[in-house]
Design a protein around this motif. Structure first.
Motif, PDB file in Angstrom:
ATOM      1  N   UNK A  94       6.111  14.770 -11.038  1.00 21.54           N
ATOM      2  CA  UNK A  94       6.729  15.064  -9.748  1.00 21.54           C
ATOM      3  C   UNK A  94       7.550  16.352  -9.824  1.00 21.54           C
ATOM      4  N   UNK A  95       7.998  16.796  -8.661  1.00 18.35           N
ATOM      5  CA  UNK A  95       8.841  17.987  -8.599  1.00 18.35           C
ATOM      6  C   UNK A  95      10.140  17.785  -9.372  1.00 18.35           C
ATOM      7  N   UNK A  96      10.571  16.529  -9.527  1.00 20.78           N
ATOM      8  CA  UNK A  96      11.789  16.211 -10.279  1.00 20.78           C
ATOM      9  C   UNK A  96      11.501  15.905 -11.748  1.00 20.78           C
ATOM     10  N   UNK A  97      10.265  16.209 -12.181  1.00 18.78           N
ATOM     11  CA  UNK A  97       9.839  16.038 -13.575  1.00 18.78           C
ATOM     12  C   UNK A  97       9.664  14.583 -13.994  1.00 18.78           C
ATOM     13  N   UNK A  98       9.587  13.671 -13.033  1.00 18.19           N
ATOM     14  CA  UNK A  98       9.239  12.289 -13.370  1.00 18.19           C
ATOM     15  C   UNK A  98       7.753  12.232 -13.711  1.00 18.19           C
ATOM     16  N   UNK A  99       7.405  11.483 -14.736  1.00 19.45           N
ATOM     17  CA  UNK A  99       6.020  11.371 -15.172  1.00 19.45           C
ATOM     18  C   UNK A  99       5.471   9.996 -14.793  1.00 19.45           C
ATOM     19  N   UNK A 100       4.435   9.998 -13.970  1.00 24.19           N
ATOM     20  CA  UNK A 100       3.840   8.751 -13.496  1.00 24.19           C
ATOM     21  C   UNK A 100       2.435   8.582 -14.049  1.00 24.19           C
ATOM     22  N   UNK A 101       2.174   7.411 -14.588  1.00 18.30           N
ATOM     23  CA  UNK A 101       0.822   7.063 -15.024  1.00 18.30           C
ATOM     24  C   UNK A 101       0.065   6.447 -13.847  1.00 18.30           C
ATOM     25  N   UNK A 102      -1.257   6.572 -13.812  1.00 15.93           N
ATOM     26  CA  UNK A 102      -2.010   5.886 -12.751  1.00 15.93           C
ATOM     27  C   UNK A 102      -1.725   4.387 -12.792  1.00 15.93           C
ATOM     28  N   UNK A 103      -1.621   3.782 -11.632  1.00 11.39           N
ATOM     29  CA  UNK A 103      -1.368   2.341 -11.552  1.00 11.39           C
ATOM     30  C   UNK A 103      -2.510   1.562 -12.187  1.00 11.39           C
ATOM     31  N   UNK A 104      -2.189   0.479 -12.854  1.00  9.49           N
ATOM     32  CA  UNK A 104      -3.201  -0.377 -13.467  1.00  9.49           C
ATOM     33  C   UNK A 104      -3.730  -1.373 -12.436  1.00  9.49           C
ATOM     34  N   UNK A 105      -4.782  -2.072 -12.808  1.00  4.93           N
ATOM     35  CA  UNK A 105      -5.315  -3.116 -11.927  1.00  4.93           C
ATOM     36  C   UNK A 105      -4.229  -4.138 -11.594  1.00  4.93           C
ATOM     37  N   UNK A 106      -3.474  -4.529 -12.619  1.00  6.15           N
ATOM     38  CA  UNK A 106      -2.420  -5.519 -12.399  1.00  6.15           C
ATOM     39  C   UNK A 106      -1.352  -4.996 -11.443  1.00  6.15           C
ATOM     40  N   UNK A 107      -1.013  -3.702 -11.573  1.00  2.35           N
ATOM     41  CA  UNK A 107      -0.029  -3.101 -10.669  1.00  2.35           C
ATOM     42  C   UNK A 107      -0.505  -3.174  -9.218  1.00  2.35           C
ATOM     43  N   UNK A 108      -1.766  -2.811  -9.025  1.00  2.00           N
ATOM     44  CA  UNK A 108      -2.337  -2.796  -7.678  1.00  2.00           C
ATOM     45  C   UNK A 108      -2.355  -4.201  -7.089  1.00  2.00           C
ATOM     46  N   UNK A 109      -2.913  -5.151  -7.826  1.00  2.00           N
ATOM     47  CA  UNK A 109      -3.060  -6.500  -7.298  1.00  2.00           C
ATOM     48  C   UNK A 109      -1.701  -7.154  -7.045  1.00  2.00           C
ATOM     49  N   UNK A 110      -0.760  -6.913  -7.946  1.00  2.00           N
ATOM     50  CA  UNK A 110       0.573  -7.508  -7.779  1.00  2.00           C
ATOM     51  C   UNK A 110       1.240  -6.996  -6.498  1.00  2.00           C
ATOM     52  N   UNK A 111       1.114  -5.708  -6.248  1.00  2.00           N
ATOM     53  CA  UNK A 111       1.747  -5.121  -5.059  1.00  2.00           C
ATOM     54  C   UNK A 111       1.073  -5.605  -3.775  1.00  2.00           C
ATOM     55  N   UNK A 112      -0.228  -5.709  -3.794  1.00  2.00           N
ATOM     56  CA  UNK A 112      -0.934  -6.131  -2.585  1.00  2.00           C
ATOM     57  C   UNK A 112      -0.619  -7.584  -2.232  1.00  2.00           C
ATOM     58  N   UNK A 113      -0.382  -8.393  -3.257  1.00  2.00           N
ATOM     59  CA  UNK A 113      -0.056  -9.800  -2.999  1.00  2.00           C
ATOM     60  C   UNK A 113       1.406  -9.952  -2.609  1.00  2.00           C
ATOM     61  N   UNK A 114       2.291  -9.196  -3.282  1.00  2.00           N
ATOM     62  CA  UNK A 114       3.726  -9.255  -3.005  1.00  2.00           C
ATOM     63  C   UNK A 114       4.205  -7.843  -2.680  1.00  2.00           C
ATOM     64  N   UNK A 115       4.124  -7.447  -1.428  1.00  2.00           N
ATOM     65  CA  UNK A 115       4.426  -6.069  -1.036  1.00  2.00           C
ATOM     66  C   UNK A 115       5.832  -5.590  -1.340  1.00  2.00           C
TER      67      UNK A 115
END
Length: 213
Positions: free
Chosen positions: A96-117
């Motif tokens: 990011x512009x603030x130098x935060x480093x983000x990894x691509x979301x995993x399958x578990x990340x995606x599914x967890x968020x979609x179930x519990x927004x």
């Protein structure tokens, strides 16, 4: 009548062999044709990133990923060399512009968020996801799973003179997309030789030439 029966039979078997696709993005063009790309001329490899930052681009998904806090981007790899590219060791970081480093979301990340927004804005247009009510209920619909699985970038070999593409999803729940971010890509190999890293600004076209190992 016989011809009609044959046609019906052919349609039936075609449906079995070639089921309807639930995700149909536009065909990937050569990476060098996208605004945000980097070319390694010596290695004959170009990688492009195409952010889903407009309603038209985001509209290819049935799920409103932005409403769930995710930032989808399409990665396109053009292998114009005579060697197969291996992606098993692929590493991708959204810086990011603030130098935060983000990894691509995993399958578990995606599914967890979609179930519990959580804090995500799910009131925006998009498919209504079934939330688990009983113990035997599937938390995500088959359609949602198939779309995500079809969209994600697969780390499969990229054969010579071919194009490979797929989508990455970055968790931007507590931050906004701002100018100055870039995508850092490393770990791609041609045979035993690792390619030089790719560093692609997310808001302007980088310099064409990049050094090679």
């Amino acid at each position: 009548m016989k011809m009609l029966k044959m046609a019906a039979g052919l349609a039936f078997f075609s449906a079995l062999l070639f089921p309807e696709k639930h995700f149909n993005p536009p065909p990937a063009a050569a990476a060098g044709t996208y605004a945000l790309h980097e070319t390694h001329k010596d290695e004959k490899v170009t990688i492009a990133v195409d952010p889903c930052d407009t309603p038209e681009k985001a509209g290819i998904f049935k799920v409103n990923y932005k409403g769930y806090g995710f930032y989808p981007v399409r990665l396109v790899i053009s292998n114009d060399s005579d060697q197969t590219l291996m992606l098993q060791g692929l590493k991708i970081e959204y810086i990011t512009a603030n130098k935060d480093k983000l990894q691509p979301a995993t399958d578990a990340d995606i599914y967890r968020r979609l179930v519990k927004p959580s804090k995500a804005d799910t009131g925006k247009p998009g498919i209504r996801l079934p939330f688990p009510v009983g113990k035997k209920k599937e938390p995500l619909s088959k359609e949602v799973r198939e779309e995500y699985e079809s969209a994600q970038l697969l780390t499969v070999p990229v054969t010579p003179h071919s194009i490979h593409s797929g989508y990455l999803f970055f968790d931007m729940m507590d931050m906004s997309v701002e100018p100055g971010a870039h995508l850092y890509i490393s770990g791609i190999k041609a045979g035993t030789q690792e390619l030089f890293y790719f560093d692609i600004p997310m808001d302007k076209a980088p310099a064409e030439a990049a050094p090679s190992k």
